[in-house]
Design a protein around this motif. Structure first.
Motif: not given
Length: 341
Positions: A198-200, A212, A214-217, A219, A222, A224
């Motif tokens: 969910a993050h990178y 940081e 950061a959320a992958v949403g 970007t 993502d 998932r």
């Protein structure tokens, strides 16, 4: 299981190749770098190769972008080669553009001959002694690598280490996968990738994490839901980033990635104990010599999915702790399973 000579280094040291097989998987391992030199999987079309590599030692020495090796003592990048442990600062070798410390330095574990400690028809164990002060690291470290080929198309990799003083450790397997090599695919851009992250970690111009998480949403990071690597575009070096799976190493492996070759119908599932997965798309691959079967490897010829700790963790207290102390044991377990879709 077989052991055969693979060549000599400049100082006359011999490099051996160990071949193990079981359950439809044949693995060729070099004592240089504990390197996976070849990986073939039995299919309905016969044995098919799944990784990039070379047939000659000289090509590994002169042209390999870490094909198949175990990277260490600290895999990935450390900003300015600075390592702080218990308030003391250590200067590590800056072997990437004179700025960053990459994959353990000029003579990291990938450039060293590992000792053969145990072997059988379906397993091999290699060991490496790394002295206090090598590449700037504190502590005498004993590293161990075991490859085990089991049934159902599985390879289990277990990495371990102990030390006599506080140091940092982050070992990573650095194979370049292309599941469609024997189908004539020149790149991996149409492979389907799924990673439950969910993050990178965003990076700066030198591929060092900014700090940081950061959320992958929304970007290109993502994955998932499985999608093609090409979907994010073909800009150079789109991916050389750590995908965040957890905030600490787990005791047992859990699913971290699924990769599908659309031409061969091969699926690679990876499970690991590690908190991060470095995804490199192979954009800078392009050795001057051919690889297996005379193939020319160009940009995106193979991709890396490397379970490991976070890059630059020694300088980021909010990243998983990379310090190993006397009396403790570093342990990573990563499982690769090949099957048909």
């Amino acid at each position: 299981m077989s052991i055969s000579p693979f060549g000599l280094l400049d100082d006359g040291a011999a490099v051996e190749r160990i071949e193990i097989d079981s359950g439809g998987v044949t693995l060729g391992v070099l004592t240089l770098g504990a390197t996976i030199q070849d990986l073939q999987v039995d299919t309905g079309k016969g044995a098919q190769r799944r990784v990039l590599g070379f047939a000659q030692l000289s090509d590994y020495r002169a042209h390999s972008p870490y094909f198949g090796c175990i990277a260490g003592r600290y895999a990935n990048r450390i900003a300015e080669g600075i390592c702080r442990i218990d308030g003391k600062t250590y200067q590590l070798t800056r072997n990437e553009a004179g700025r960053t410390h990459l994959h353990g330095g000029e003579r990291g574990f990938s450039h060293r001959i590992w000792s053969l400690r145990d072997q059988g028809p379906s397993h091999v164990t290699l060991e490496l002694q790394s002295a206090h002060g090598e590449e700037g690291y504190p502590g005498n470290l004993l590293a161990r690598c075991t490859y085990r080929v089991t049934g159902d198309g599985e390879i289990t990799l277990e990495l371990g280490a102990t030390t006599d003083r506080a140091t940092i450790v982050n070992l990573a397997a650095h194979s370049y996968f292309n599941l469609d090599l024997d189908e004539g695919a020149e790149n991996i851009l149409d492979h389907l990738l799924e990673v439950p992250a969910a993050h990178y970690l965003p990076v700066d111009a030198h591929l060092i994490p900014t700090g940081e998480i950061a959320a992958v949403g929304g970007t290109p990071f993502d994955f998932r839901v499985a999608r093609s690597i090409r979907a994010a575009g073909d800009s150079p070096s789109a991916y050389d980033h750590n995908l965040v799976l957890a905030r600490k190493r787990l005791a047992e492996p859990r699913p971290v990635a699924r990769l599908i070759g659309p031409l061969s119908g091969t699926m690679l599932e990876i499970r690991s104990t590690e908190p991060g997965l470095q995804f490199y798309d192979g954009a800078r691959v392009g050795p001057l010599v051919p690889g297996h079967d005379g193939r020319r490897y160009g940009a995106y010829a193979g991709l890396c999915l490397e379970p490991q700790n976070f890059p630059d963790a020694p300088n980021r207290p909010d990243f998983p702790d990379p310090v190993l102390r006397p009396g403790e044991s570093y342990r990573q377990v990563t499982v690769y399973r090949f099957s048909g879709v």
